[in-house]
Motif scaffolding. Structure first.
Motif, PDB file in Angstrom:
ATOM      1  N   GLY A  22       4.955  15.859   2.283  1.00  0.00           N
ATOM      2  CA  GLY A  22       6.159  16.236   1.544  1.00  0.00           C
ATOM      3  C   GLY A  22       6.767  15.109   0.736  1.00  0.00           C
ATOM      4  N   GLY A  23       6.236  13.905   0.859  1.00  0.00           N
ATOM      5  CA  GLY A  23       6.745  12.793   0.072  1.00  0.00           C
ATOM      6  C   GLY A  23       7.625  11.834   0.849  1.00  0.00           C
ATOM      7  N   VAL A  24       8.362  11.002   0.122  1.00  0.00           N
ATOM      8  CA  VAL A  24       9.123   9.905   0.697  1.00  0.00           C
ATOM      9  C   VAL A  24      10.265  10.377   1.592  1.00  0.00           C
ATOM     10  N   ALA A  25      11.057  11.322   1.119  1.00  0.00           N
ATOM     11  CA  ALA A  25      12.250  11.741   1.867  1.00  0.00           C
ATOM     12  C   ALA A  25      11.923  12.283   3.262  1.00  0.00           C
ATOM     13  N   PRO A  26      10.954  13.200   3.402  1.00  0.00           N
ATOM     14  CA  PRO A  26      10.621  13.675   4.749  1.00  0.00           C
ATOM     15  C   PRO A  26      10.127  12.561   5.668  1.00  0.00           C
ATOM     16  N   VAL A  27       9.368  11.618   5.106  1.00  0.00           N
ATOM     17  CA  VAL A  27       8.871  10.492   5.908  1.00  0.00           C
ATOM     18  C   VAL A  27      10.041   9.663   6.437  1.00  0.00           C
ATOM     19  N   LEU A  28      11.003   9.396   5.565  1.00  0.00           N
ATOM     20  CA  LEU A  28      12.170   8.613   5.982  1.00  0.00           C
ATOM     21  C   LEU A  28      12.991   9.350   7.031  1.00  0.00           C
ATOM     22  N   ALA A  81       0.799  -1.238   0.000  1.00  0.00           N
ATOM     23  CA  ALA A  81       0.000   0.000   0.000  1.00  0.00           C
ATOM     24  C   ALA A  81       0.821   1.271   0.000  1.00  0.00           C
ATOM     25  N   HIS A  82       2.107   1.185  -0.363  1.00  0.00           N
ATOM     26  CA  HIS A  82       2.925   2.394  -0.259  1.00  0.00           C
ATOM     27  C   HIS A  82       3.567   2.814  -1.574  1.00  0.00           C
ATOM     28  N   GLU A  83       3.010   2.353  -2.668  1.00  0.00           N
ATOM     29  CA  GLU A  83       3.570   2.753  -3.964  1.00  0.00           C
ATOM     30  C   GLU A  83       3.536   4.276  -4.107  1.00  0.00           C
ATOM     31  N   ASP A  84       2.466   4.859  -3.634  1.00  0.00           N
ATOM     32  CA  ASP A  84       2.346   6.313  -3.592  1.00  0.00           C
ATOM     33  C   ASP A  84       2.134   6.724  -2.140  1.00  0.00           C
ATOM     34  N   VAL A  85       2.629   7.907  -1.795  1.00  0.00           N
ATOM     35  CA  VAL A  85       2.410   8.406  -0.437  1.00  0.00           C
ATOM     36  C   VAL A  85       1.047   9.091  -0.427  1.00  0.00           C
ATOM     37  N   ASP A  86       0.002   8.253  -0.487  1.00  0.00           N
ATOM     38  CA  ASP A  86      -1.357   8.777  -0.511  1.00  0.00           C
ATOM     39  C   ASP A  86      -1.975   8.682   0.887  1.00  0.00           C
ATOM     40  N   ALA A  87      -3.283   8.900   0.975  1.00  0.00           N
ATOM     41  CA  ALA A  87      -3.962   8.925   2.270  1.00  0.00           C
ATOM     42  C   ALA A  87      -3.832   7.592   2.999  1.00  0.00           C
ATOM     43  N   VAL A  88      -3.925   6.481   2.255  1.00  0.00           N
ATOM     44  CA  VAL A  88      -3.815   5.158   2.886  1.00  0.00           C
ATOM     45  C   VAL A  88      -2.422   4.947   3.452  1.00  0.00           C
ATOM     46  N   ALA A  89      -1.403   5.270   2.659  1.00  0.00           N
ATOM     47  CA  ALA A  89      -0.024   5.086   3.110  1.00  0.00           C
ATOM     48  C   ALA A  89       0.283   5.961   4.315  1.00  0.00           C
ATOM     49  N   ILE A 117       2.548  12.076  14.910  1.00  0.00           N
ATOM     50  CA  ILE A 117       2.112  13.389  14.428  1.00  0.00           C
ATOM     51  C   ILE A 117       3.067  13.903  13.353  1.00  0.00           C
ATOM     52  N   ALA A 118       4.360  13.774  13.617  1.00  0.00           N
ATOM     53  CA  ALA A 118       5.370  14.284  12.686  1.00  0.00           C
ATOM     54  C   ALA A 118       5.341  13.550  11.354  1.00  0.00           C
ATOM     55  N   VAL A 119       5.160  12.229  11.391  1.00  0.00           N
ATOM     56  CA  VAL A 119       5.158  11.470  10.138  1.00  0.00           C
ATOM     57  C   VAL A 119       3.891  11.764   9.341  1.00  0.00           C
ATOM     58  N   GLY A 120       2.796  12.074  10.041  1.00  0.00           N
ATOM     59  CA  GLY A 120       1.572  12.471   9.342  1.00  0.00           C
ATOM     60  C   GLY A 120       1.766  13.775   8.586  1.00  0.00           C
ATOM     61  N   ILE A 121       2.475  14.711   9.219  1.00  0.00           N
ATOM     62  CA  ILE A 121       2.778  15.988   8.570  1.00  0.00           C
ATOM     63  C   ILE A 121       3.789  15.778   7.440  1.00  0.00           C
ATOM     64  N   ALA A 122       4.801  14.960   7.707  1.00  0.00           N
ATOM     65  CA  ALA A 122       5.851  14.721   6.714  1.00  0.00           C
ATOM     66  C   ALA A 122       5.308  14.038   5.464  1.00  0.00           C
ATOM     67  N   GLY A 123       4.227  13.273   5.615  1.00  0.00           N
ATOM     68  CA  GLY A 123       3.655  12.563   4.481  1.00  0.00           C
ATOM     69  C   GLY A 123       3.274  13.487   3.341  1.00  0.00           C
ATOM     70  N   THR A 183      -1.837   7.143   6.488  1.00  0.00           N
ATOM     71  CA  THR A 183      -2.569   6.606   7.645  1.00  0.00           C
ATOM     72  C   THR A 183      -1.805   5.450   8.276  1.00  0.00           C
ATOM     73  N   LEU A 184      -1.309   4.557   7.446  1.00  0.00           N
ATOM     74  CA  LEU A 184      -0.529   3.433   7.960  1.00  0.00           C
ATOM     75  C   LEU A 184       0.762   3.914   8.622  1.00  0.00           C
ATOM     76  N   LEU A 185       1.379   4.931   8.045  1.00  0.00           N
ATOM     77  CA  LEU A 185       2.609   5.479   8.618  1.00  0.00           C
ATOM     78  C   LEU A 185       2.363   6.090   9.993  1.00  0.00           C
ATOM     79  N   VAL A 186       1.196   6.674  10.166  1.00  0.00           N
ATOM     80  CA  VAL A 186       0.832   7.249  11.470  1.00  0.00           C
ATOM     81  C   VAL A 186       0.512   6.149  12.467  1.00  0.00           C
ATOM     82  N   VAL A 187      -0.147   5.105  11.985  1.00  0.00           N
ATOM     83  CA  VAL A 187      -0.575   4.015  12.869  1.00  0.00           C
ATOM     84  C   VAL A 187       0.612   3.301  13.515  1.00  0.00           C
ATOM     85  N   TYR A 188       1.698   3.108  12.752  1.00  0.00           N
ATOM     86  CA  TYR A 188       2.802   2.308  13.294  1.00  0.00           C
ATOM     87  C   TYR A 188       3.408   2.888  14.575  1.00  0.00           C
ATOM     88  N   PRO A 189       3.816   4.153  14.603  1.00  0.00           N
ATOM     89  CA  PRO A 189       4.318   4.678  15.878  1.00  0.00           C
ATOM     90  C   PRO A 189       3.237   4.765  16.957  1.00  0.00           C
TER      91      PRO A 189
END
Length: 197
Positions: free
Chosen positions: A101-107, A42-50, A93-99, A52-58
C-alpha cells in the motif's frame, strides 16, 4: 589483615544471564546499525528490496526475543519477552502486507509496533533492574523513545508527505542503545570481578 572486599557471591544463574544478555544486546545493536545503513540507501521506492528489509527488521527483534526468552531462568519478564517475540513476528507479517500500500501504511504498522514493543521493553527493563543487571538505563530510554516515536510515526503517516527516512534513524538509535547496554553490562561484570578479587 586481608584487604579483600567482602562481596555477595554472584550466583551462576545471574552470571549466565548477564553473559547471555551482553552477547544478545551487542549482536542486536550491530544488526540494527547494519540494517539502518542498508535501508538508508534502499528505500527510495517501496519495492521488493525495501519491503524485504522492512520485514527483516521486526524479525530480528522476534529472534532476539526468542533467544532472550530461552536464556531467562524465570520471572515475569519471561512472559513479556515471549509476548514481544510474538508481537514482532506479527509486525513482520503486517509490514510485509502494508508494503503493497505504500509509505503511509508501512509507517502506521511500524508506529503501532514501536509503541507496543517500546512499552514492553520498558517493563522488562524495570523488572531487570538490580545489582546483577544494573539499572538498565539504555533499555529504559530506548523503550520510552520507541513508544513516543511510534506515536509520531502514526501522526506522520496521516500527513501529506510521509517518509520512510525516519526508520533508518529509529534503527540507528536502537542499535546505539543496545550496544550501550552491552558495554554497561560488561563494565559492571569487570567491576564486580575486580571488587571480589
Amino acid at each position: 589483615m586481608s584487604t579483600h572486599t567482602i562481596t555477595t557471591p554472584v550466583r551462576p544463574a545471574d552470571a549466565a544471564e548477564r553473559t547471555s544478555l551482553v552477547k544478545l544486546c551487542l549482536g542486536r545493536g550491530v544488526l540494527a546499525l547494519v540494517w539502518a545503513a542498508v535501508f538508508a540507501g534502499a528505500h527510495e521506492d517501496v519495492d521488493a528490496v525495501a519491503v524485504t528489509l522492512l520485514v527483516v527488521y521486526p524479525l530480528i527483534d522476534a529472534v532476539s526475543s526468542l533467544i532472550d526468552h530461552r536464556a531467562l531462568p524465570g520471572g515475569p519478564e519471561r512472559g513479556i519477552t515471549a509476548f514481544n517475540g510474538v508481537l514482532s513476528t506479527l509486525a513482520a507479517i503486517a509490514v510485509g502486507i502494508a508494503g503493497a500500500g505504500g509509505v503511509a501504511p508501512v509507517l502506521h504498522v511500524f508506529g503501532a509496533w514501536a509503541v507496543v514493543s517500546g512499552a514492553a521493553q520498558v517493563v522488562v527493563g524495570l523488572r531487570r533492574r538490580g545489582p546483577e543487571l544494573g539499572k538498565q538505563w539504555p533499555m529504559l530510554i530506548a523503550g520510552g523513545l520507541s513508544f513516543v516515536v511510534g506515536i509520531f510515526y502514526n501522526i506522520q503517516a496521516a500527513g501529506a508527505d510521509p517518509s520512510l527516512d525516519v526508520l533508518s534513524v529509529y534503527a540507528t538509535g536502537g542499535g546505539v542503545f543496545f550496544i550501550a547496554q552491552a558495554l554497561l553490562l560488561s563494565w559492571k561484570a569487570r567491576r564486580s570481578g575486580t571488587a571480589a578479587a
